[in-house]
Scaffold this motif. Structure first.
Motif, PDB file in Angstrom:
ATOM      1  N   LEU A 197       5.763   0.175  -3.073  1.00 15.43           N
ATOM      2  CA  LEU A 197       5.073  -0.858  -2.306  1.00 15.43           C
ATOM      3  C   LEU A 197       4.334  -1.866  -3.185  1.00 15.43           C
ATOM      4  CD1 LEU A 197       3.631   1.345   0.571  1.00 15.43           C
ATOM      5  CD2 LEU A 197       5.614  -0.186   0.662  1.00 15.43           C
ATOM      6  N   GLY A 198       4.300  -1.621  -4.493  1.00 18.02           N
ATOM      7  CA  GLY A 198       3.594  -2.526  -5.398  1.00 18.02           C
ATOM      8  C   GLY A 198       2.084  -2.447  -5.254  1.00 18.02           C
ATOM      9  N   LYS A 199       1.577  -1.299  -4.860  1.00 18.55           N
ATOM     10  CA  LYS A 199       0.144  -1.094  -4.658  1.00 18.55           C
ATOM     11  C   LYS A 199      -0.476  -0.519  -5.929  1.00 18.55           C
ATOM     12  CE  LYS A 199       0.266  -2.263  -0.288  1.00 18.55           C
ATOM     13  NZ  LYS A 199      -0.378  -3.473   0.190  1.00 18.55           N
ATOM     14  N   GLU A 200      -0.523  -1.322  -6.973  1.00 18.01           N
ATOM     15  CA  GLU A 200      -0.987  -0.861  -8.284  1.00 18.01           C
ATOM     16  C   GLU A 200      -2.463  -0.444  -8.274  1.00 18.01           C
ATOM     17  OE1 GLU A 200       1.045  -0.184 -10.775  1.00 18.01           O
ATOM     18  OE2 GLU A 200       2.686  -0.871  -9.515  1.00 18.01           O
ATOM     19  N   ALA A 201      -3.317  -1.194  -7.569  1.00 14.35           N
ATOM     20  CA  ALA A 201      -4.743  -0.850  -7.534  1.00 14.35           C
ATOM     21  C   ALA A 201      -4.946   0.523  -6.885  1.00 14.35           C
ATOM     22  CB  ALA A 201      -5.533  -1.915  -6.781  1.00 14.35           C
ATOM     23  N   GLN A 202      -4.259   0.776  -5.775  1.00 17.43           N
ATOM     24  CA  GLN A 202      -4.373   2.074  -5.108  1.00 17.43           C
ATOM     25  C   GLN A 202      -3.771   3.181  -5.956  1.00 17.43           C
ATOM     26  OE1 GLN A 202      -3.334  -0.731  -3.717  1.00 17.43           O
ATOM     27  NE2 GLN A 202      -4.507  -1.071  -1.846  1.00 17.43           N
ATOM     28  N   LEU A 203      -2.704   2.858  -6.689  1.00 12.85           N
ATOM     29  CA  LEU A 203      -2.080   3.836  -7.567  1.00 12.85           C
ATOM     30  C   LEU A 203      -3.053   4.263  -8.661  1.00 12.85           C
ATOM     31  CD1 LEU A 203       0.409   5.468  -8.377  1.00 12.85           C
ATOM     32  CD2 LEU A 203       1.250   3.447  -9.582  1.00 12.85           C
TER      33      LEU A 203
END
Length: 107
Positions: free
Chosen positions: A91-97
């Motif tokens: 999903l491209g959710k780098e901050a959450q990752l």
């Protein structure tokens, strides 16, 4: 009944991209009581807010249900990234990752 929207929610379209991988992790027992989208959004809320499990808003499924899915989705298998890590990458959710990895880091 519709639930409130939260800033941490993903769109239904985004969720449909990762739904198959998340559903594959489920043990086949009885029919699902809660929409998997709502469970995933609750996990996203937990990661983003850093709140305690019992502090999840009432709009989400019960915290114990969300915690059980979180546990299943964050169990690394065979040296690979966890299912939740792969979903966040998709999903491209780098901050959450990054927040998830900080939560999961050994202390």
């Amino acid at each position: 009944m519709a639930r409130a929207d939260f800033a941490s929610d993903v769109t239904r379209e985004e969720f449909e991209r990762v739904r198959p991988m998340l559903e594959a992790a489920r043990r086949r027992t009885r029919p699902r009581k809660h929409d998997l989208y709502d469970v995933f959004c609750a996990v996203m809320y937990f990661i983003s807010s850093g709140a305690a499990w019992r502090s999840l808003p009432q709009d989400f499924p019960p915290w114990r249900t969300v915690h059980e899915y979180f546990t299943q989705w964050t169990t690394a298998q065979g040296g690979r990234s966890s299912l939740l890590e792969r979903a966040l990458q998709e999903l491209g959710k780098e901050a959450q990752l990054e927040k998830l990895r900080a939560l999961m880091a050994p202390r």
